[in-house]
Design an enzyme around this catalytic site. Structure first.
Site, PDB file in Angstrom:
ATOM      1  N   ARG A 147     -14.986 -25.066 -39.622  1.00  0.00           N
ATOM      2  CA  ARG A 147     -14.448 -24.480 -37.604  1.00  0.00           C
ATOM      3  C   ARG A 147     -16.021 -23.722 -36.996  1.00  0.00           C
ATOM      4  NH1 ARG A 147      -8.678 -23.188 -39.198  1.00  0.00           N
ATOM      5  NH2 ARG A 147      -7.272 -24.902 -38.863  1.00  0.00           N
ATOM      6  N   LYS A 169     -26.163 -26.669 -27.079  1.00  0.00           N
ATOM      7  CA  LYS A 169     -25.827 -28.101 -26.840  1.00  0.00           C
ATOM      8  C   LYS A 169     -25.544 -28.882 -28.324  1.00  0.00           C
ATOM      9  CE  LYS A 169     -25.894 -28.911 -22.001  1.00  0.00           C
ATOM     10  NZ  LYS A 169     -26.105 -29.747 -21.128  1.00  0.00           N
ATOM     11  N   GLU A 211     -39.774 -34.458 -19.785  1.00  0.00           N
ATOM     12  CA  GLU A 211     -38.581 -32.596 -19.338  1.00  0.00           C
ATOM     13  C   GLU A 211     -39.754 -32.092 -19.773  1.00  0.00           C
ATOM     14  OE1 GLU A 211     -35.889 -32.828 -19.929  1.00  0.00           O
ATOM     15  OE2 GLU A 211     -35.001 -33.877 -21.730  1.00  0.00           O
ATOM     16  N   LYS A 253     -35.364 -22.210 -19.604  1.00  0.00           N
ATOM     17  CA  LYS A 253     -34.526 -22.741 -20.064  1.00  0.00           C
ATOM     18  C   LYS A 253     -33.075 -21.401 -20.858  1.00  0.00           C
ATOM     19  CE  LYS A 253     -31.729 -25.945 -22.460  1.00  0.00           C
ATOM     20  NZ  LYS A 253     -31.550 -26.599 -22.942  1.00  0.00           N
ATOM     21  N   GLU A 263     -22.210 -24.855 -18.983  1.00  0.00           N
ATOM     22  CA  GLU A 263     -22.660 -26.319 -18.156  1.00  0.00           C
ATOM     23  C   GLU A 263     -21.692 -26.074 -16.370  1.00  0.00           C
ATOM     24  OE1 GLU A 263     -25.089 -29.069 -19.264  1.00  0.00           O
ATOM     25  OE2 GLU A 263     -23.691 -30.506 -17.685  1.00  0.00           O
ATOM     26  N   ARG A 267     -26.302 -24.369 -15.202  1.00  0.00           N
ATOM     27  CA  ARG A 267     -27.017 -25.092 -16.106  1.00  0.00           C
ATOM     28  C   ARG A 267     -27.271 -26.676 -15.486  1.00  0.00           C
ATOM     29  NH1 ARG A 267     -25.936 -24.540 -22.096  1.00  0.00           N
ATOM     30  NH2 ARG A 267     -27.205 -26.078 -23.471  1.00  0.00           N
ATOM     31  N   ASN A 271     -30.137 -31.570 -15.855  1.00  0.00           N
ATOM     32  CA  ASN A 271     -29.307 -32.520 -16.089  1.00  0.00           C
ATOM     33  C   ASN A 271     -30.412 -33.579 -15.392  1.00  0.00           C
ATOM     34  OD1 ASN A 271     -27.497 -31.912 -17.920  1.00  0.00           O
ATOM     35  ND2 ASN A 271     -26.693 -31.852 -16.289  1.00  0.00           N
ATOM     36  N   HIS A 274     -31.618 -37.326 -15.589  1.00  0.00           N
ATOM     37  CA  HIS A 274     -30.286 -37.359 -16.677  1.00  0.00           C
ATOM     38  C   HIS A 274     -29.649 -38.875 -16.470  1.00  0.00           C
ATOM     39  CE1 HIS A 274     -33.040 -34.615 -18.714  1.00  0.00           C
ATOM     40  NE2 HIS A 274     -32.045 -34.474 -20.106  1.00  0.00           N
ATOM     41  N   HIS A 278     -29.459 -41.464 -18.922  1.00  0.00           N
ATOM     42  CA  HIS A 278     -28.986 -41.928 -19.991  1.00  0.00           C
ATOM     43  C   HIS A 278     -27.686 -42.917 -19.902  1.00  0.00           C
ATOM     44  CE1 HIS A 278     -27.675 -36.854 -21.061  1.00  0.00           C
ATOM     45  NE2 HIS A 278     -28.747 -37.565 -21.312  1.00  0.00           N
ATOM     46  N   HIS A 291     -35.984 -40.860 -25.310  1.00  0.00           N
ATOM     47  CA  HIS A 291     -35.378 -40.066 -24.857  1.00  0.00           C
ATOM     48  C   HIS A 291     -36.034 -39.275 -23.022  1.00  0.00           C
ATOM     49  CE1 HIS A 291     -32.139 -37.195 -23.281  1.00  0.00           C
ATOM     50  NE2 HIS A 291     -32.623 -36.268 -22.550  1.00  0.00           N
TER      51      HIS A 291
HETATM   52  N1  GLY Z   1     -30.562 -30.345 -21.875  1.00  0.00           N
HETATM   53  C1  GLY Z   1     -29.951 -30.261 -20.899  1.00  0.00           C
HETATM   54  C2  GLY Z   1     -28.832 -28.438 -21.410  1.00  0.00           C
HETATM   55  O1  GLY Z   1     -29.271 -29.054 -22.386  1.00  0.00           O
HETATM   56  O2  GLY Z   1     -28.581 -28.302 -21.112  1.00  0.00           O
END
Ligand code: GLY
Length: 388
Positions: A147, A169, A211, A253, A263, A267, A271, A274, A278, A291
């Site tokens: 956990r 993330k 990025e 960031k 998010e 946040r 994206n 993205h 994606h 990516h």
């Molecule tokens: N790569 C996008 C984020 O970390 O929210």
């Protein structure tokens, strides 16, 4: 202050304040704090940090005896020698295959077996030593084993240093789409040694730069100007000079994540590019694009929607495209169908209550998140980047 309590203008101001000059040569590590639900953590950026890895992780109460180092073959081949003290005493790292296609539940299961087989208990720590895939998969294993045990992120690619290693993330891909399974699991520490970037393959390095450009588009015209002006120097990968660039992105960031870790609002600006990016990755089964390359094409598509809505001038759109193209060729998209991409986009994580939250550029250096981008707009945008 939680984001819903902040006025939108305050949130945007918090974002734009985070941009710093990137051209300085950084010799001593930059220390950036990220506020997280559970506890704050530090991001360290600088050349040569790997040499101090053991003492740095001891500062967050991690002992080499209770770690599992997770890495991939090229990183271990190039840099394994320098972290051997972390896996000494006859132990070995857990090595997962290189590349996005290893970002699966199967790989996570292998890591669970390694963790259990080595008897790691709740005082154990996973050290993720690699690029974005290693960080996401190892982070997810750490988030879920017993956990949740600690993870220290030691990103080795530009993309992982400026983005994926910061913010907690973690997760894996499904055939149905990218990052569809995962969890938020803040690291105990992030160590970005910019010396590691000198050995990156050119294509991987460029992938990370897309990025960096994203940060410029969403929050900082000055950062974009610096990348435009200093691109030849940046491409020389001098660790001291890159530290400024990496620190700028990490600071930005950190600001975003500290305000909205899970998010629920702000946040989402990270994206930008993205949604289509994606879809491109999933459409090509994670084989064709790095990516960052997919994000670069996604940014061009998002810029197209922004221009069509009058939020971005065609001059600024052309400027963004010129910078992206200056980095070199991007993989082909002319064999990829818009309809299939639209189906994938409908399953994107950014869809909530049937509405897609799409990030648009509001000029260069600011964004707007809109809930009403239509199929027609997306179709036109994807056609504009050459999809069929
Ligand atoms: N790569 C996008 C984020 O970390 O929210």
């Amino acid at each position: 202050m939680p984001l819903p309590m902040m006025r939108k203008s305050a949130a945007i101001r918090a974002l734009t304040l985070a941009c710093y000059p990137t051209s300085d040569i950084v010799t001593s590590p930059v220390r950036i704090t990220v506020r997280s639900e559970r506890a704050s953590y530090q991001v360290l950026v600088g050349p040569g940090l790997l040499g101090r890895l053991v003492s740095l992780i001891k500062d967050v109460a991690v002992t080499p005896e209770t770690t599992l180092v997770v890495t991939c073959p090229p990183v271990w081949r190039l840099h394994g020698r320098r972290v051997r003290s972390l896996v000494g005493g006859g132990r070995r790292p857990a090595i997962i295959p290189d590349g996005e296609r290893a970002k699966t539940l199967r790989t996570v299961e292998y890591l669970y077996d390694e963790l259990a087989g080595r008897g790691l208990d709740r005082s154990g720590t996973v050290v993720a030593f690699g690029g974005g895939v290693v960080g996401d998969v190892a982070g997810f294993a750490a988030a879920t084993y017993l956990r949740g045990i600690r993870v220290v992120q030691v990103p080795t690619t530009l993309l992982a240093q400026v983005d994926s290693a910061v913010g907690g993330k973690t997760g894996v891909n499904l055939a149905a789409g990218k990052n569809l399974v995962g969890g938020f699991h803040a690291p105990a520490l992030v160590i970005c040694d910019t010396e590691l970037l000198a050995t990156l393959p050119r294509r991987e390095f460029r992938s990370g730069l897309y990025e960096v450009i994203k940060y410029g588009v969403i929050a900082s015209r000055p950062l974009l100007r610096e990348v435009e002006r200093d691109l030849p120097t940046i491409l020389q990968c001098r660790p001291g000079a890159l530290a400024g660039l990496v620190a700028t992105c990490c600071r930005l960031k950190a600001r975003v994540v500290s305000l909205d870790e899970r998010e629920s609002g702000l946040r989402r600006v990270l994206n930008f590019g993205h949604t289509v990016g994606h879809a491109l990755e999933a459409l090509t089964r994670y084989r064709r694009f790095r990516h960052g390359e997919a994000v670069a094409l996604g940014m061009l598509a998002a810029a197209h929607v922004s221009m069509a809505r009058g939020m971005l001038t065609s001059a600024d759109g052309a400027r963004l495209e010129a910078l992206i193209r200056r980095l070199g060729g991007l993989p082909r998209v002319d064999d990829l169908g818009v309809s299939a991409a639209l189906r994938l986009i409908a399953r994107d994580k950014k869809v909530a209550g049937g509405r897609l939250h799409f990030v648009l550029a509001r000029g260069l250096g600011a964004t707007a998140i809109v809930p009403d981008v239509s199929r027609q707009e997306l179709t036109a945008a994807m056609r504009s980047i050459g999809m069929k």
